[in-house]
Design a protein around this motif. Structure first.
Motif, PDB file in Angstrom:
ATOM      1  N   THR A 768      34.516  47.881  37.695  1.00  0.00           N
ATOM      2  CA  THR A 768      35.658  46.988  37.896  1.00  0.00           C
ATOM      3  C   THR A 768      35.506  45.723  37.053  1.00  0.00           C
ATOM      4  O   THR A 768      36.440  45.307  36.355  1.00  0.00           O
ATOM      5  N   GLY A 772      37.656  45.194  33.830  1.00  0.00           N
ATOM      6  CA  GLY A 772      38.571  44.054  33.919  1.00  0.00           C
ATOM      7  C   GLY A 772      38.400  43.079  32.769  1.00  0.00           C
ATOM      8  O   GLY A 772      39.380  42.480  32.302  1.00  0.00           O
ATOM      9  N   PRO A 792      37.708  39.350  36.516  1.00  0.00           N
ATOM     10  CA  PRO A 792      38.645  40.010  37.430  1.00  0.00           C
ATOM     11  C   PRO A 792      38.318  39.705  38.898  1.00  0.00           C
ATOM     12  O   PRO A 792      39.206  39.591  39.721  1.00  0.00           O
ATOM     13  N   THR A 854      41.318  49.680  41.825  1.00  0.00           N
ATOM     14  CA  THR A 854      41.213  48.228  41.985  1.00  0.00           C
ATOM     15  C   THR A 854      41.939  47.503  40.861  1.00  0.00           C
ATOM     16  O   THR A 854      42.721  46.565  41.098  1.00  0.00           O
ATOM     17  N   LEU A 855      41.709  47.937  39.630  1.00  0.00           N
ATOM     18  CA  LEU A 855      42.344  47.287  38.482  1.00  0.00           C
ATOM     19  C   LEU A 855      43.849  47.544  38.449  1.00  0.00           C
ATOM     20  O   LEU A 855      44.633  46.662  38.056  1.00  0.00           O
ATOM     21  N   MET A 858      45.424  45.126  40.842  1.00  0.00           N
ATOM     22  CA  MET A 858      45.503  43.787  40.270  1.00  0.00           C
ATOM     23  C   MET A 858      46.606  43.710  39.225  1.00  0.00           C
ATOM     24  O   MET A 858      47.376  42.735  39.179  1.00  0.00           O
ATOM     25  N   ARG A 885      43.624  38.705  42.274  1.00  0.00           N
ATOM     26  CA  ARG A 885      42.208  38.841  42.644  1.00  0.00           C
ATOM     27  C   ARG A 885      42.060  39.196  44.119  1.00  0.00           C
ATOM     28  O   ARG A 885      41.197  39.991  44.493  1.00  0.00           O
ATOM     29  N   GLY A 888      42.754  42.874  44.316  1.00  0.00           N
ATOM     30  CA  GLY A 888      41.617  43.667  43.840  1.00  0.00           C
ATOM     31  C   GLY A 888      40.431  43.581  44.783  1.00  0.00           C
ATOM     32  O   GLY A 888      39.762  44.581  45.059  1.00  0.00           O
ATOM     33  N   LEU A 892      39.076  46.864  46.773  1.00  0.00           N
ATOM     34  CA  LEU A 892      37.700  47.301  46.572  1.00  0.00           C
ATOM     35  C   LEU A 892      36.967  47.417  47.909  1.00  0.00           C
ATOM     36  O   LEU A 892      36.194  48.355  48.128  1.00  0.00           O
ATOM     37  N   CYS A 957      47.599  48.015  49.036  1.00  0.00           N
ATOM     38  CA  CYS A 957      46.127  48.036  49.133  1.00  0.00           C
ATOM     39  C   CYS A 957      45.628  49.313  49.800  1.00  0.00           C
ATOM     40  O   CYS A 957      44.715  49.983  49.283  1.00  0.00           O
TER      41      CYS A 957
END
Length: 988
Positions: A768, A772, A792, A854-855, A858, A885, A888, A892, A957
C-alpha cells in the motif's frame, strides 16, 4: 531455585546444618551417631511437623540461582529491538519536521500543528506495544512455571514411620531418604543401609563407572569419589537399594558448592523462533532496499527542494519498515506455545520445554514399551503350571479376591495344590513388591509383576507359609540377569537358610538341576526341560507373561558356612550380590506362573489414528516374542500372523544396513536389552524418522534422551528417565502420546494460520505504501502546489493498524479449534520450512489484493484519480487528502480483519466452522470498536490524521475490504481443484 538475594539466609541455614553435625565428617562417623546428631530415629524418620519446622529453618532443598530480573528491566527489554530503534528514529525525525515547519511558518499564521502529534502517537504506541509484550511474556513465564511445578522431582523419604513421596525441594537435614534403582539422589547423606547399591557419580566426580556403596564407617578421610558410605545430591542409583540420613541440602551439598561458581545460562531460541527471526530479517532487508530505491527514484524524478522533502523521504522509509514486520510476533508465538502446552498438561501430557511442541507434530514413529503403556499395568496371575498339572487363579486386578481351580473349572488335586503353593511361596519371597489397602482401595508398591505374585499368594492362602521366613540377603534383578534371588532364614526349623529365586523361565531353568514333583525332589531330565519350555511357548502364545520359580535349601544357618562363599575374618558376608554364581546353582524347579496384563481398550483406536496420521507404532518389550506378538496383533500394531524380532536376532545383524532394513520392516521387538532400544531408535532416525521413545527404567534413559521426543512414564518412571525425557505421561498411557501429537499438530497449524495472517497483512501494508508513493500521480495522492513525497498513510496510522490487528486476532487464531483432518495428514519433516513456497504465494497474493482495494478506496475520494474525477470541494485539497487517508486507513483495518477470517485455513473455505472460534470474533469486535473511536472521537482525529466518514463511505469501505475474503475464497477453490487434479494424476 533460591534467589541469591537471600544469600544471607542461605548462609545462616548452612551454618545451622553444620552445627547439627558438630562439624564432624559424616563419612568418619558411625551412621547411628550421625542420625543421633541430627536428632532422628532411622526406624521412623522425622515427624511431619518436625520436617515442616526444619524446612522453615533451613529453606528449600534447591540450588541458588541468579537473582530474578527486575520487572522494570523486563519492561525496558521490550524496547531492545531494531524495529523499535527505527521507530524512535522516526520520532526524532517527525519532531524535527514539526519544529522546522513551526520555524518556517509565516508570521501571524497558525504554523501547522500545535504539537508534534506524529511523534507523540509513535511514542504512545511503542509504550502500549511494550506493555502488551510484557504482559504476554509474564503470562508465558507463569505457564512454564506451572509446568515446572507439575514436573517437580520427588523423593521417597521416611516420615512418621511410613515411606512417602515428597517434592525434592522439601527434603530437609535429618530426613531418611529411601533409594532404589533409577532414583536421583536429592541431597547429600550418610548411608544407613545398602543392598547391592551402586550409584553413578560421573556428574560430580567424573568417574564413568557406577560406584559401589556400603554403610561401613571409613577409617580415614577420603577424596569425594572414594567416600563409599556417602551419597551426593544430583547422582543417580543404577542398582540396588539403600537408606541414608540427609546431612546437607541446597547450597550445603557438594554440588551446591559447584553451582555457586556457575553463571546463569540463557534459554536457546527454538528452531521455529530462529526461522521467524530469519523471516523478519529478510523482510526488513527487503523493505530497506525498497525504501532506498523509492527515495532514489523520487530524487531523480522530482528532486528535493528543501529539508522538508528529505524528512518526508526518511519518514517514508521508516513507514515501510514499520509496515513490514509484525511487532508482537515473538511474544504471540511464546504465548500460543505456552497455552498449547498447558492444554496438553490437562490431558496428562506434560511437555517440559516449549520447543518440544514443534517436534511433536512431526513424529513419524512412536516406539513404546508394552507394560503399562499399551496395557493396563494391572498384572494378574491367571495360570500356574507345575510338574503335576496346571491351575487357574480367578479374579482380576490387585484385590486379593479369588481362588484356585482347574483349567477346566474342576477341583484341584492335593499334589498339584502343594506344588502351586510352593511355587507361589518362592515367587512371593523373591519379591520387592508390596500390597496395601488404603481406604478400601488396594494399592501396590513396586513392580506390578511382582505384586501380582503377592496377590495370587493371598488368594490361595500361600502367603501364610511365607510368614515364617525372614530375608537376610538379596541378589537383585537386572535386565541383564533376568532373574532375582533372595536368601531367607526359616524361623521355625533351626534358622536354616533357603535360596528362593524367580526369573524368566528359560533363564532360570538353566540354573536348575532338580525338580519338585509332589513331595519328592528328583533330578531334572532333558524331557522335563523340553516339557517346561513347551509350556512356556504355549502360555506365551496365549499372551501370558511367564515367570519361573525355584528354591534351594542351604542346610546351614550361617551364610558364611555355605561352600564357596567368601567371608571376612569375622564371618561377615557383605558382597553376596557379587557371588551369585555360588548360590544360584543346583536350584530346584517348582513351577511357573502365567501373568497377563490386559491391553488398554482405548489404545487400539489410538494406534489406528496414528496410522492414519502416517505414524508407525513400534512395540519394544522385554517379554517373550509370542506374548509381544499376541498383544501387538490385538492392538492392531501388526497383522495376526505378524512376528517379533528378538534381541538375539538383532545382535546377529552385523552392519548398519542390515539393522536399518530390519527396523524398517519389523514393528515388534521382544526379549531386548536396553542397548537394543538405543540401537533401534538410532536406526529409525538414520532412516529420516522423527522418533518418539517411551521409557520408565534407568536403563531406558539413554534411548529416551537420544530420541527426538523422549517420553517418560509419570507413574512408574524413574527420576533419571524423567530428567532425560522431553515429555512426561502423567497417566502412563499410550493414547496420551497420540493425543499429544494431535495437539502438537493443531498448535503448529495455528502457528501457520497466524503467520499467514500477520505476514500477508503486513505485506499488504508495504504494498500500500509502496504503490501509493510510486503511483501517486495516477491515483491522485498528491497535494497541489507542494513538492516531495505525499504518504498514502501516515506512520501513526500504520502503527495503529499493527497494534489493532496484530495482537488480539493473532492470539485468537493461536487457540483456533483443531481441524478434522489434523490426523489425516502425513507428518511434516523438521527440515520443512514453516513458511513454504505455497504459503509465500498466498501471502503475496493477499497482500496485493489488500493494497489494491485500499488504494482504490483512496482514489475514489481524491480529485484527478484513476477511478473518479471528483472535483475539489470547498474544504480544499488538504481536507480531501485527510478523508482519502481515513478511507484507506479504515479499508486496510477491515481488510485485515476479513483476512483473519480467511487465514484460518489455506485450503478450506472460511465459511466452514465460521463461528467455531469465539475468541476470534471477540478480537474482531474489539478492533472494530477501537477503529470507530479513532475516527469519531475528535481529540484523536489530529494525532491519527482522520476525519469522520459518511454512511456511504462506510459502505464503500466494507465492500472493498470484503473483496479480500472473496479473493481468498476464489484462490482456495482454484487450489483445491489443482490439488484434486494432482491427486488424480498421482493415482494414475
Amino acid at each position: 531455585m533460591v534467589d541469591r538475594n537471600d544469600q544471607t539466609d542461605v548462609s545462616e541455614a548452612t551454618k545451622a546444618q553444620e552445627a547439627l553435625l558438630h562439624d564432624v565428617d559424616p563419612s568418619l562417623t558411625d551412621a547411628n551417631d550421625v542420625a543421633k546428631a541430627l536428632n532422628v530415629d532411622p526406624a521412623t524418620g522425622l515427624s511431619s511437623d518436625e520436617a515442616k519446622r526444619r524446612l522453615e529453618k533451613f529453606g528449600p532443598n534447591e540450588l541458588a540461582s541468579a537473582p530474578p530480573v527486575p520487572k522494570w528491566k523486563k519492561f525496558l527489554a521490550q524496547f531492545e529491538d531494531p524495529l523499535v530503534y527505527l521507530l524512535l528514529a522516526a520520532t526524532v525525525i517527525s519532531t524535527i519536521a514539526w519544529f522546522v515547519e513551526r520555524m518556517n511558518a509565516a508570521p501571524g499564521s497558525e504554523g501547522g500543528e500545535p504539537l508534534p502529534f506524529d511523534s507523540i502517537v509513535i511514542v504512545l504506541i511503542l509504550i502500549v506495544n511494550a506493555v502488551l509484550g510484557y504482559i504476554q511474556e509474564a503470562r508465558a513465564e507463569q505457564a512454564v512455571a506451572a509446568l515446572a511445578q507439575m514436573t517437580a522431582p520427588q523423593t521417597s523419604v521416611l516420615r512418621d514411620g511410613q515411606v512417602v513421596r515428597v517434592n525434592t525441594s522439601e527434603v530437609v537435614p535429618g530426613d531418611i531418604v529411601v533409594l532404589g534403582e533409577g532414583d536421583t539422589v536429592s541431597a547429600d547423606g550418610r548411608l544407613l543401609t545398602a543392598a547391592s547399591l551402586r550409584i553413578a557419580e560421573a556428574s560430580l566426580t567424573g568417574e564413568s563407572v557406577p560406584v559401589g556403596k556400603k554403610p561401613e564407617t571409613l577409617e580415614s578421610a577420603k577424596a569425594l569419589g572414594d567416600r563409599a558410605n556417602m551419597v551426593f545430591n544430583g547422582t543417580s542409583v543404577t542398582q540396588g537399594t539403600g537408606r541414608a540420613v540427609v546431612t546437607g541440602t541446597g547450597m550445603n551439598t557438594q554440588v551446591g558448592k559447584i553451582a555457586d561458581m556457575l553463571s546463569q545460562t540463557e534459554d536457546e531460541a527454538t528452531p521455529l523462533q530462529k526461522e521467524l527471526a530469519h523471516v523478519s530479517k529478510i523482510l526488513g532487508i527487503a523493505v530497506c532496499i525498497i525504501a532506498a530505491l523509492v527515495i532514489v527514484a523520487l530524487f531523480i524524478t522530482e528532486g528535493f527542494t528543501g529539508i522538508e522533502d528529505v524528512i518526508d523521504s526518511l519518514l517514508l522509509a521508516v513507514s515501510l519498515a514499520v509496515a513490514a514486520v509484525p511487532e508482537g510476533l515473538a511474544a504471540i508465538m511464546t504465548v500460543v506455545l505456552a497455552l498449547g502446552v498447558q492444554r496438553m498438561a490437562k490431558h496428562h501430557a506434560i511437555v517440559k520445554k516449549l520447543s518440544s511442541v514443534e517436534t511433536l507434530g512431526s513424529a513419524s514413529v512412536i516406539c513404546s514399551d508394552k507394560t503399562g503403556t499399551l496395557t493396563r499395568n494391572e498384572m494378574t496371575v491367571e495360570r500356574v503350571v507345575t510338574p503335576s498339572g496346571e491351575v487357574s487363579i480367578t479374579g482380576t486386578g490387585y484385590a486379593p479376591v479369588g481362588q484356585m481351580v482347574g483349567v477346566d473349572g474342576s477341583d484341584v488335586s492335593e499334589a498339584v495344590r502343594a506344588e502351586v503353593l510352593s511355587t507361589l511361596v518362592a515367587g512371593t519371597l523373591a519379591n520387592d513388591g508390596d500390597l496395601r489397602e488404603n481406604n478400601g482401595k488396594w494399592e501396590i508398591v513396586g513392580d506390578p509383576t511382582e505384586v501380582s505374585l503377592i496377590v495370587a499368594a493371598r488368594k490361595t492362602k500361600a502367603d501364610k507359609a511365607t510368614e515364617r521366613f525372614t530375608r537376610v540377603a538379596e541378589v537383585p534383578f537386572t535386565s541383564e540377569r533376568k532373574r532375582m534371588s533372595i536368601i531367607a532364614k526359616d524361623n521355625t526349623e533351626g534358622g536354616n537358610l533357603t535360596v528362593f529365586a524367580k526369573g524368566a523361565p528359560d533363564v532360570l531353568l538353566s540354573f536348575c538341576s532338580r525338580i519338585a514333583v509332589g513331595n519328592q525332589v528328583r533330578p531334572l531330565t532333558d524331557g522335563d526341560r523340553q516339557d517346561i519350555l513347551a509350556d512356556v511357548e504355549r502360555l506365551s502364545g496365549e499372551a501370558y507373561r511367564t515367570l519361573g520359580e525355584a528354591y534351594r535349601p542351604l542346610e546351614t544357618a550361617s551364610l558364611a558356612a555355605v561352600p564357596g562363599i567368601r567371608a571376612n575374618a569375622a564371618g561377615e558376608v557383605s558382597d553376596i550380590a557379587e557371588q551369585s554364581d555360588v548360590i544360584e546353582n543346583d536350584l530346584i524347579w517348582t513351577g511357573m506362573v502365567g501373568i497377563i496384563d490386559p491391553p488398554r481398550t482405548e489404545v487400539r483406536d489410538s494406534v489406528a489414528e496414528a496410522r492414519r496420521a502416517g505414524i508407525r507404532t513400534v512395540m519394544i518389550t522385554g517379554d517373550h516374542p509370542l506374548t509381544a506378538a499376541r498383544i501387538a496383533s490385538d492392538l492392531g500394531i501388526i497383522a495376526k500372523d505378524g512376528k517379533a524380532l528378538t534381541g538375539d536376532q538383532l545382535d546377529a545383524l552385523t552392519t548398519d544396513e542390515e539393522f536399518d532394513k530390519a527396523t524398517s520392516e519389523v514393528s515388534v521387538y521382544a526379549r531386548v536389552a536396553p542397548e537394543h532400544k538405543l540401537k533401534i531408535v538410532s536406526s529409525l532416525q538414520r532412516q529420516g524418522n522423527i522418533a518418539a521413545m517411551t521409557g520408565d527404567g534407568v536403563n531406558d534413559a539413554p534411548a529416551v534422551k537420544t530420541a527426538d521426543i523422549g517420553v517418560a512414564m509419570g507413574i512408574t518412571g524413574t527420576e533419571v528417565t524423567k530428567e532425560s525425557a522431553k515429555m512426561i505421561l502423567a497417566d502412563d498411557n499410550f493414547s496420551t502420546i497420540v493425543a499429544a501429537v494431535r495437539e502438537g499438530r493443531g498448535i503448529f497449524d495455528n502457528i501457520r494460520k497466524f503467520l499467514r495472517y500477520l505476514l500477508s497483512s503486513n505485506v499488504g501494508e508495504v504494498f500500500t505504501v509502496f504503490g501509493g508513493v510510486m503511483l501517486a500521480g495516477v491515483l491522485g495522492i498528491t497535494q497541489p502546489e507542494s513538492t516531495g513525497v505525499t504518504l498514502p498513510l501516515l506512520a501513526t496510522q500504520l502503527l495503529w493498524i499493527n497494534l489493532l490487528t496484530d495482537a488480539a486476532p493473532a492470539l485468537a487464531m493461536g487457540v483456533d479449534p483443531q481441524t478434522e483432518d489434523v490426523m489425516n495428514r502425513k507428518p511434516r519433516k523438521l527440515t520443512d520450512h514453516v513458511i513454504d513456497r505455497d504459503m509465500w504465494i498466498d501471502i503475496a497474493f493477499i497482500g496485493i489484493i489488500m493494497a489494491a482495494v485500499t488504494l482504490i478506496g483512496m482514489d475514489m475520494h481524491l480529485a484527478g484519480g484513476l477511478f473518479t474525477d471528483r472535483s475539489v470541494d470547498a474544504l480544499g485539497h488538504e481536507a480531501q487528502l485527510t478523508e482519502a487517508r481515513t478511507m484507506g486507513f479504515t479499508i486496510l483495518v477491515f481488510a485485515q480483519l476479513f483476512n483473519a477470517i480467511a487465514s484460518r485455513s489455506s485450503r478450506q473455505s472460511a465459511f466452514v466452522g465460521l463461528f467455531s472460534n469465539k475468541w476470534l470474533w471477540g478480537a474482531i469486535a474489539l478492533s472494530v470498536v477501537l477503529q470507530l473511536l479513532v475516527i469519531y472521537v475528535p481529540f484523536l482525529n489530529g494525532p491519527f490524521g482522520t476525519t469522520p466518514l459518511s454512511p456511504l463511505a462506510w459502505v464503500e469501505c466494507i465492500c472493498l475490504a470484503a473483496f479480500v475474503l472473496i479473493a481468498s475464497e476464489i484462490y482456495k477453490a482454484i487450489m483445491r481443484a489443482i490439488d484434486k487434479a494432482r491427486g488424480k494424476e498421482l493415482s494414475h
